[in-house]
Design a protein around this motif. Structure first.
Motif, mmCIF file in Angstrom:
data_model
loop_
_atom_site.group_PDB
_atom_site.id
_atom_site.type_symbol
_atom_site.label_atom_id
_atom_site.label_comp_id
_atom_site.label_asym_id
_atom_site.label_seq_id
_atom_site.Cartn_x
_atom_site.Cartn_y
_atom_site.Cartn_z
ATOM 1 N N LYS A 181 0.833 -1.214 0.000
ATOM 2 C CA LYS A 181 0.000 0.000 0.000
ATOM 3 C C LYS A 181 0.866 1.261 0.000
ATOM 4 N N ARG A 182 1.926 1.252 0.807
ATOM 5 C CA ARG A 182 2.769 2.445 0.948
ATOM 6 C C ARG A 182 3.544 2.755 -0.327
ATOM 7 N N LEU A 183 4.088 1.723 -0.987
ATOM 8 C CA LEU A 183 4.948 1.944 -2.150
ATOM 9 C C LEU A 183 4.179 2.336 -3.412
ATOM 10 N N GLY A 238 5.517 -3.721 -13.176
ATOM 11 C CA GLY A 238 6.918 -3.904 -13.521
ATOM 12 C C GLY A 238 7.890 -3.163 -12.622
ATOM 13 N N GLU A 239 7.395 -2.242 -11.813
ATOM 14 C CA GLU A 239 8.256 -1.464 -10.927
ATOM 15 C C GLU A 239 8.640 -2.285 -9.699
ATOM 16 N N ALA A 240 9.895 -2.145 -9.263
ATOM 17 C CA ALA A 240 10.396 -2.832 -8.075
ATOM 18 C C ALA A 240 11.045 -1.813 -7.155
ATOM 19 N N ARG A 241 10.986 -2.080 -5.864
ATOM 20 C CA ARG A 241 11.621 -1.193 -4.895
ATOM 21 C C ARG A 241 12.184 -2.004 -3.748
ATOM 22 N N ARG A 283 12.582 -6.745 -1.130
ATOM 23 C CA ARG A 283 12.221 -6.114 -2.404
ATOM 24 C C ARG A 283 10.788 -6.505 -2.748
ATOM 25 N N TYR A 284 10.029 -5.525 -3.210
ATOM 26 C CA TYR A 284 8.680 -5.762 -3.725
ATOM 27 C C TYR A 284 8.654 -5.359 -5.196
ATOM 28 N N THR A 285 8.042 -6.215 -6.023
ATOM 29 C CA THR A 285 7.882 -5.946 -7.449
ATOM 30 C C THR A 285 6.405 -6.096 -7.790
ATOM 31 N N CYS A 286 5.859 -5.106 -8.485
ATOM 32 C CA CYS A 286 4.454 -5.171 -8.904
ATOM 33 C C CYS A 286 4.369 -5.973 -10.196
#
Length: 186
Positions: free
Chosen positions: A110-112, A117-120, A145-148
């Protein structure tokens, strides 16, 4: 919005009941767990975020064992409410990851607000399982790491601190449905 969900471990044992309450001021997750990961245990948790979904308060209690109560200013500075001390090892952590529940994966998702395709990479305040506690019961900084993969539906979680990866499907409010090899929604 309010929602109650239940999970069992991947083999259908154990049980978790989680109550999620969300509104303009943030999210509150409250749950009880009879767990079977790496041993048998009972526990409860409470997590409160601010409106930006940064974790502000965490309470975890294991039946017959350790208790944890920490707070954060929402900017990555943490305080141990039991020992009355700052936790400099958690500086920069905006999220909590409680090992006994998949509920806390909701918070960085929720925060990110990742696009497809975006990862953080983030550092989360990781709360260990009962048998992982060494010394004081406080969270440890854990790189993740989270990737959508599909917005508001599917994400890849990587626990970089333990070389673990899983694809997580989420429901309409952001709670994990199934966490492969670990938790299953009932």
């Amino acid at each position: 919005m309010q929602k109650a969900v239940q999970w069992v471990d991947w083999n259908g044992n154990g049980l978790e009941y989680c109550f999620c309450q969300s509104g303009p001021d943030g999210i509150e997750l409250e749950g009880v767990v009879v767990g079977t990961r790496q041993g048998h245990y009972g526990g409860s948790y409470l997590v409160v975020t601010d409106a930006a979904f940064a974790t502000r308060e965490v309470k975890v209690s294991y039946v017959g064992g350790a208790e944890l109560h920490v707070t954060s200013d929402g900017k990555g500075n943490w305080f141990d409410c039991i020992a009355k001390r700052d936790l400099p090892s958690l500086v920069g952590c905006l999220d909590v990851d409680i090992a006994i529940t998949p509920a806390t994966n909701m918070l960085p998702i929720k925060r990110l607000k990742l696009s497809e395709g975006e990862a953080r990479e983030i550092s989360a305040a990781y709360v260990p399982l009962p048998n992982q506690i060494e010394g004081d019961f406080v969270p440890q900084s854990a790189p993740q790491r989270y990737t959508c993969l599909m917005p508001d539906r599917r994400y890849r979680y990587e626990g970089l601190f333990r070389n673990f990866s899983a694809e997580l499907e989420i429901d309409d409010i952001g709670l994990v449905l199934d966490y492969p090899d670990t938790f299953r929604r009932v």
